[in-house]
Design a protein around this motif. Structure first.
Motif, PDB file in Angstrom:
ATOM      1  N   ARG A 102     -19.019   3.310 -11.890  1.00 46.48           N
ATOM      2  CA  ARG A 102     -19.893   2.204 -11.582  1.00 46.48           C
ATOM      3  C   ARG A 102     -19.557   1.605 -10.135  1.00 46.48           C
ATOM      4  O   ARG A 102     -19.741   0.374 -10.182  1.00 46.48           O
ATOM      5  CB  ARG A 102     -20.102   1.260 -12.431  1.00 46.48           C
ATOM      6  N   GLY A 103     -18.723   2.362  -9.283  1.00 44.79           N
ATOM      7  CA  GLY A 103     -18.430   1.642  -7.995  1.00 44.79           C
ATOM      8  C   GLY A 103     -17.251   1.037  -7.949  1.00 44.79           C
ATOM      9  O   GLY A 103     -16.698   0.274  -7.004  1.00 44.79           O
ATOM     10  N   LYS A 104     -16.444   1.052  -9.296  1.00 45.59           N
ATOM     11  CA  LYS A 104     -15.144   0.277  -9.298  1.00 45.59           C
ATOM     12  C   LYS A 104     -13.914   1.344  -9.737  1.00 45.59           C
ATOM     13  O   LYS A 104     -14.234   2.321 -10.073  1.00 45.59           O
ATOM     14  CB  LYS A 104     -15.230  -0.698 -10.518  1.00 45.59           C
ATOM     15  N   GLU A 162     -21.880   8.394 -10.974  1.00 47.34           N
ATOM     16  CA  GLU A 162     -20.747   7.548 -11.038  1.00 47.34           C
ATOM     17  C   GLU A 162     -21.343   6.294 -12.310  1.00 47.34           C
ATOM     18  O   GLU A 162     -20.342   5.695 -12.591  1.00 47.34           O
ATOM     19  CB  GLU A 162     -21.394   6.221  -9.724  1.00 47.34           C
ATOM     20  N   ARG A 163     -22.375   6.329 -12.799  1.00 47.33           N
ATOM     21  CA  ARG A 163     -22.528   5.624 -14.216  1.00 47.33           C
ATOM     22  C   ARG A 163     -21.448   6.360 -15.399  1.00 47.33           C
ATOM     23  O   ARG A 163     -20.897   5.676 -16.386  1.00 47.33           O
ATOM     24  CB  ARG A 163     -23.652   5.641 -14.740  1.00 47.33           C
ATOM     25  N   GLN A 213      -9.793  13.136  -4.549  1.00 51.00           N
ATOM     26  CA  GLN A 213     -10.711  13.465  -3.371  1.00 51.00           C
ATOM     27  C   GLN A 213     -10.588  14.788  -3.057  1.00 51.00           C
ATOM     28  O   GLN A 213     -11.374  15.781  -2.490  1.00 51.00           O
ATOM     29  CB  GLN A 213     -10.766  12.611  -2.362  1.00 51.00           C
ATOM     30  N   LYS A 244      -6.413   8.139  -5.926  1.00 47.30           N
ATOM     31  CA  LYS A 244      -7.782   8.308  -5.303  1.00 47.30           C
ATOM     32  C   LYS A 244      -7.660   9.578  -4.203  1.00 47.30           C
ATOM     33  O   LYS A 244      -8.556  10.249  -4.201  1.00 47.30           O
ATOM     34  CB  LYS A 244      -8.151   7.089  -4.631  1.00 47.30           C
ATOM     35  N   GLY A 246     -18.767   8.498 -14.570  1.00 43.78           N
ATOM     36  CA  GLY A 246     -17.520   8.223 -13.851  1.00 43.78           C
ATOM     37  C   GLY A 246     -16.734   9.662 -13.509  1.00 43.78           C
ATOM     38  O   GLY A 246     -17.180  10.748 -13.708  1.00 43.78           O
ATOM     39  N   GLY A 252     -12.837   5.988 -11.805  1.00 45.05           N
ATOM     40  CA  GLY A 252     -13.676   5.623 -10.584  1.00 45.05           C
ATOM     41  C   GLY A 252     -15.151   5.586 -11.556  1.00 45.05           C
ATOM     42  O   GLY A 252     -15.680   6.702 -11.858  1.00 45.05           O
TER      43      GLY A 252
END
Length: 459
Positions: free
Chosen positions: A402-404, A385-386, A436, A432, A388, A400
């Protein structure tokens, strides 16, 4: 910078005389040679063909190649770091399909029985892998099941370390011994003379000389301008003296870039000297965006290697094949690194059974038929997630990280400065969901699979 900035006025007139052909495939009697020149961590503006390149960047050989090629202003890599892009290029698919999301996973290698690039070519092709492999280690020596020669290449001059290699000796990133292989044989210090970038170029020229009368595939994967920051001192001093404002690291990078550019010139000049340039397909690209650690310049693009922002995944990207089309043009349609294998097979008129599973598509229709449709959607995923994940569809790019969630209009905002996620929630939700769905179709990261396997052993 507008995405068409690379289309310099000098070249514009060539568009009308592009010499397009309706048939992509070459006949068996005129099989084209194939050359892939893959640089490492080269910044988007670290080529003087880019009008945004700073004054210290001088790459006359790359510029000449760009002027004779079709340049893709939105040429992407499938990975944000070295190894994943190389894996995707070799299989013509998203590397995530074989569990490769990170440099570590790609560096350890994926299924050695999996068919890769040279094995798709007709039998008459001779092939050689030169330079950085980063698709499997040699810790199973002497079996070497991940070695290029055991995966379809006829010859090799390469190293199999974790991604970096000393430019003056047989050392890896951590200073320990790192073998360079001449085919399946490890060379020793007495055989290792000079500067590595130059040695790789010399090996490429020698291979062309040996195989010039037969169709060949040359995969020239430079490790320049990747760390360690090393170049001949006289070249570093030249840049420091001529451009005193440069930092020490940036001056070294320019010296490394000079030798990389000289190598490109050696290869192209050899093809021309032997009279085989016109019937040679040449691709040039880097394996990801420029890296902050080496003070690379990605121009107007945001961020660097290791993220899914444009600065991490967009690279100088060009293709030449004089027998089939003239260069001097810039195409803005997005393409991606795993398009190379399908493009070559299209050029050869080959349609192996595995082709139906390719994620890549031939870029020849974009060049020879003025097509504008190519990939409807492109995806990136780092499993971190860092760093993305991202999806690009038409003008929209959703990230997507860092959670944003961040949404950018790539037609108006190539620098990814204005997050439009709040203004277009329906677009965000649609993209999104598509991401997924795509991610659910990919294999789990091979490192996660390995951890599960080891955990089961211990339990």
């Amino acid at each position: 910078m507008n995405i068409t900035t690379f289309a310099k006025p000098l070249l514009a007139a060539l568009v009308l005389s592009s010499g397009l052909c309706s048939s992509h495939a070459a006949t068996s009697t005129e099989r084209p040679n194939i050359v892939i020149i893959l640089t490492d961590d080269q910044g988007y503006a670290d080529i003087s063909f880019n009008p945004d390149a700073p004054e210290e960047v001088h790459t006359p050989h790359m510029d000449r190649l760009a002027n004779e090629s079709v340049f893709f202003s939105q040429g992407y890599t499938s990975g944000v770091v070295c190894s994943p892009t190389r894996a995707g290029l070799m299989i013509g698919q998203y590397q995530q399909r074989v569990g490769v999301y990170t440099a570590g996973e790609g560096g350890e290698g994926f299924d050695p029985s999996r068919k890769i690039f040279p094995s798709f070519l007709p039998e008459e092709y001779r092939s050689m892998a030169i330079g950085k492999w980063h698709l499997g280690l040699d810790n199973d020596y002497p079996e070497l099941k991940w070695h290029a020669v055991n995966r379809g290449f006829d010859e090799a001059y390469k190293f199999m370390g974790r991604g970096a290699h000393d430019y003056f000796g047989l050392k890896g990133m951590k200073g320990d011994y790192s073998a360079i292989y001449k085919d399946l044989r490890r060379i020793d210090e007495s055989e290792y003379k000079g500067y590595l970038t130059t040695r790789l170029s010399e090996e490429a020229v020698d291979f062309i000389d040996r195989e010039k009368d037969n169709p060949f595939f040359l995969y020239l994967a430079y490790n320049a301008v990747h760390t360690p920051a090393q170049a001949p001192q006289e070249d570093i001093d030249y840049y420091k003296n001529k451009y005193p404002h440069l930092s020490e690291r940036r001056a070294i990078l320019m010296a490394m870039l000079k030798h990389l550019d000289d190598g490109v010139g050696m290869v192209v000049n050899k093809l021309k000297k032997e009279g085989i340039w016109d019937n040679t397909i040449v691709f040039f690209l880097s394996d990801n965006g420029g890296t902050k650690a080496m003070e690379a310049d990605n121009g107007h693009l945001r961020d660097y290697k290791q993220t899914v922002y444009e600065g991490g995944v967009r690279t100088p990207f060009m293709m030449s094949w004089p027998n089939k089309f003239k260069g001097g043009r810039t195409i803005d349609t997005p393409i991606i690194s795993f398009d190379l294998l399908p493009t070559v097979l299209d050029a050869l008129g080959e349609n192996p059974p595995e082709a139906k599973h390719f994620d890549g598509k031939s870029i020849l229709p974009l060049i020879t038929e003025n097509a504008t449709d190519h990939h409807e959607t492109l995806y990136w995923d780092t499993s971190d997630e860092r760093k993305g994940w991202a999806i690009r569809q038409g003008k929209w790019k959703l990230i997507g990280i860092r959670g944003k969630l961040e949404l950018y209009d790539m037609e108006k905002d190539q620098s990814e400065t204005t997050n439009l996620a709040k203004q277009h929630p329906e677009t965000v939700e649609s993209l999104k969901k598509q991401y997924q769905k795509w991610r659910s179709q990919m294999a789990e990261p091979s490192s996660a699979k390995k951890k599960k396997k080891n955990k089961n052993k211990d339990s």
